[in-house]
Design an enzyme around this catalytic site. Structure first.
Site, mmCIF file in Angstrom:
data_model
loop_
_atom_site.group_PDB
_atom_site.id
_atom_site.type_symbol
_atom_site.label_atom_id
_atom_site.label_comp_id
_atom_site.label_asym_id
_atom_site.label_seq_id
_atom_site.Cartn_x
_atom_site.Cartn_y
_atom_site.Cartn_z
ATOM 1 N N GLU A 13 -0.048 36.553 29.625
ATOM 2 C CA GLU A 13 1.212 36.121 30.230
ATOM 3 C C GLU A 13 1.913 35.147 29.296
ATOM 4 O O GLU A 13 1.300 34.192 28.802
ATOM 5 C CB GLU A 13 0.936 35.433 31.567
ATOM 6 C CG GLU A 13 2.185 34.859 32.243
ATOM 7 C CD GLU A 13 1.850 34.082 33.486
ATOM 8 O OE1 GLU A 13 1.701 34.719 34.542
ATOM 9 O OE2 GLU A 13 1.740 32.848 33.395
ATOM 10 N N LYS B 137 -1.579 40.090 44.994
ATOM 11 C CA LYS B 137 -1.070 39.295 46.126
ATOM 12 C C LYS B 137 -1.074 40.168 47.376
ATOM 13 O O LYS B 137 -0.042 40.625 47.856
ATOM 14 C CB LYS B 137 0.320 38.778 45.808
ATOM 15 C CG LYS B 137 0.351 37.798 44.641
ATOM 16 C CD LYS B 137 1.766 37.375 44.294
ATOM 17 C CE LYS B 137 1.786 36.433 43.108
ATOM 18 N NZ LYS B 137 3.163 36.055 42.714
ATOM 19 N N ARG C 111 -1.982 50.253 69.646
ATOM 20 C CA ARG C 111 -1.519 49.113 68.861
ATOM 21 C C ARG C 111 -2.206 49.038 67.502
ATOM 22 O O ARG C 111 -1.560 48.758 66.476
ATOM 23 C CB ARG C 111 -1.732 47.814 69.657
ATOM 24 C CG ARG C 111 -1.331 46.534 68.922
ATOM 25 C CD ARG C 111 -0.022 46.638 68.159
ATOM 26 N NE ARG C 111 1.076 47.165 68.954
ATOM 27 C CZ ARG C 111 2.201 47.652 68.445
ATOM 28 N NH1 ARG C 111 2.367 47.717 67.134
ATOM 29 N NH2 ARG C 111 3.149 48.107 69.231
ATOM 30 N N ASP D 258 7.031 36.690 31.896
ATOM 31 C CA ASP D 258 7.169 36.067 33.207
ATOM 32 C C ASP D 258 8.482 35.315 33.357
ATOM 33 O O ASP D 258 8.794 34.404 32.574
ATOM 34 C CB ASP D 258 6.000 35.106 33.431
ATOM 35 C CG ASP D 258 5.914 34.617 34.857
ATOM 36 O OD1 ASP D 258 6.123 35.435 35.774
ATOM 37 O OD2 ASP D 258 5.646 33.417 35.061
ATOM 38 N N LYS E 105 -3.565 34.090 32.051
ATOM 39 C CA LYS E 105 -2.367 33.456 32.599
ATOM 40 C C LYS E 105 -2.233 32.025 32.077
ATOM 41 O O LYS E 105 -3.086 31.561 31.304
ATOM 42 C CB LYS E 105 -2.415 33.509 34.130
ATOM 43 C CG LYS E 105 -2.402 34.955 34.662
ATOM 44 C CD LYS E 105 -2.498 35.010 36.171
ATOM 45 C CE LYS E 105 -1.250 34.526 36.850
ATOM 46 N NZ LYS E 105 -0.091 35.429 36.615
#
Length: 275
Positions: A191, A129, A94, A212, A161
């Site tokens: 960004e 992410k 597994r 973006d 950002k």
């Protein structure tokens, strides 16, 4: 880097008493031959981790790879054969499949985007992410699928950002402070959400601009405005269906977070073979 990840996963699965089922049912001296088989078509990634899972349980387990990482496999195709002590194979099964299926799923998803934009200059890149603790191997899986990597962490480069801009008081102070605090080899990306922000950012010569959630027509205009003065990166809810149109705008990079945080697994099984 790989062994601690696999060892921790095995410890999580074995708990305090080990594999009660295999130890009770399978004779200690029994050997077995098994095959890792693709239950659906896709791209393979993660064989080194699968091999480690088996070998950390018993070094006498051997794995013969038929289709290496990065290979395309058809449904039902054999990826590798695993032979050795049967208990060890069953105990590690597994954990080996979890790593192999997860990373192959990421590689398969990446390959779908790469195929969708083939013929255009844009590269497919992942983001930060990622599953906590698994970033290195998930980003490896993106490369196995034909993609490239964005930052590995906060220390790779500067990415300014929207929240950075808001707290800094604007694009200009954000870029100026960033440039004054890092060495000449550190890249700076900004960004932007609008063409007005893009024009403002370009005045301070960033190395890259992250465009973006721009519509395709606006994205095409943005690439024309940049005119090669910075690397252009498109981002925001990009799928295999929307990627081709985005690639036609001439962007250099297409970044996609779901490749690592939401790609479905590739269904891979371990099948026993009678000698």
């Amino acid at each position: 880097m790989l062994e601690p990840l696999v060892r921790a996963a095995l410890i999580e699965d074995l708990g305090r008493a080990g594999d009660l089922t295999s130890d009770a049912i399978v004779p200690k001296d029994r050997h077995a031959t098994t095959v890792l088989s693709a239950r659906q078509a896709g791209t393979v990634a993660g064989l080194d981790l699968a091999m480690l899972a088996f070998r950390l349980i018993d070094q006498n387990v051997d794995m013969n790879v038929h289709r290496a990482d990065g290979s395309q496999v058809a449904q039902g195709e054999s990826i590798a054969s695993v032979t050795g002590p049967a208990r060890a194979i069953l105990t590690a099964e597994r954990t080996a499949l979890n790593f192999l299926s997860h990373l192959s799923g990421i590689a398969t998803a990446t390959a779908s985007i790469v195929d969708a934009i083939r013929g255009h200059k844009a590269k497919v890149v992942c983001t930060r992410k990622t599953t906590p603790g698994l970033r290195a191997i998930e980003k490896y899986a993106v490369r196995a699928g034909g993609g490239s990597n964005h930052r590995f962490g906060l220390d790779d480069a500067i990415l300014i950002k929207d929240n950075h801009i808001a707290i800094a008081g604007g694009i200009r102070p954000a870029i100026e402070r960033a440039r004054s605090s890092v060495g000449h080899l550190v890249k700076i990306e900004v960004e932007v959400d609008t063409l007005a922000q893009l024009e403002e950012a370009l005045a301070f010569a960033p190395d890259a601009v992250l465009l973006d959630n721009m519509p395709v027509d606006e994205l095409r205009h943005a690439v024309a405005v940049v005119a090669g003065r910075a690397i252009t990166e498109a981002s925001g809810r990009i799928t295999p269906a929307t990627a081709p149109a985005i690639a036609t705008t001439g962007v250099d990079l297409i970044s996609i977070g779901w490749l690592t945080h939401s790609a479905p697994i590739l269904d891979i099984g371990l099948d026993y073979r009678e000698l």
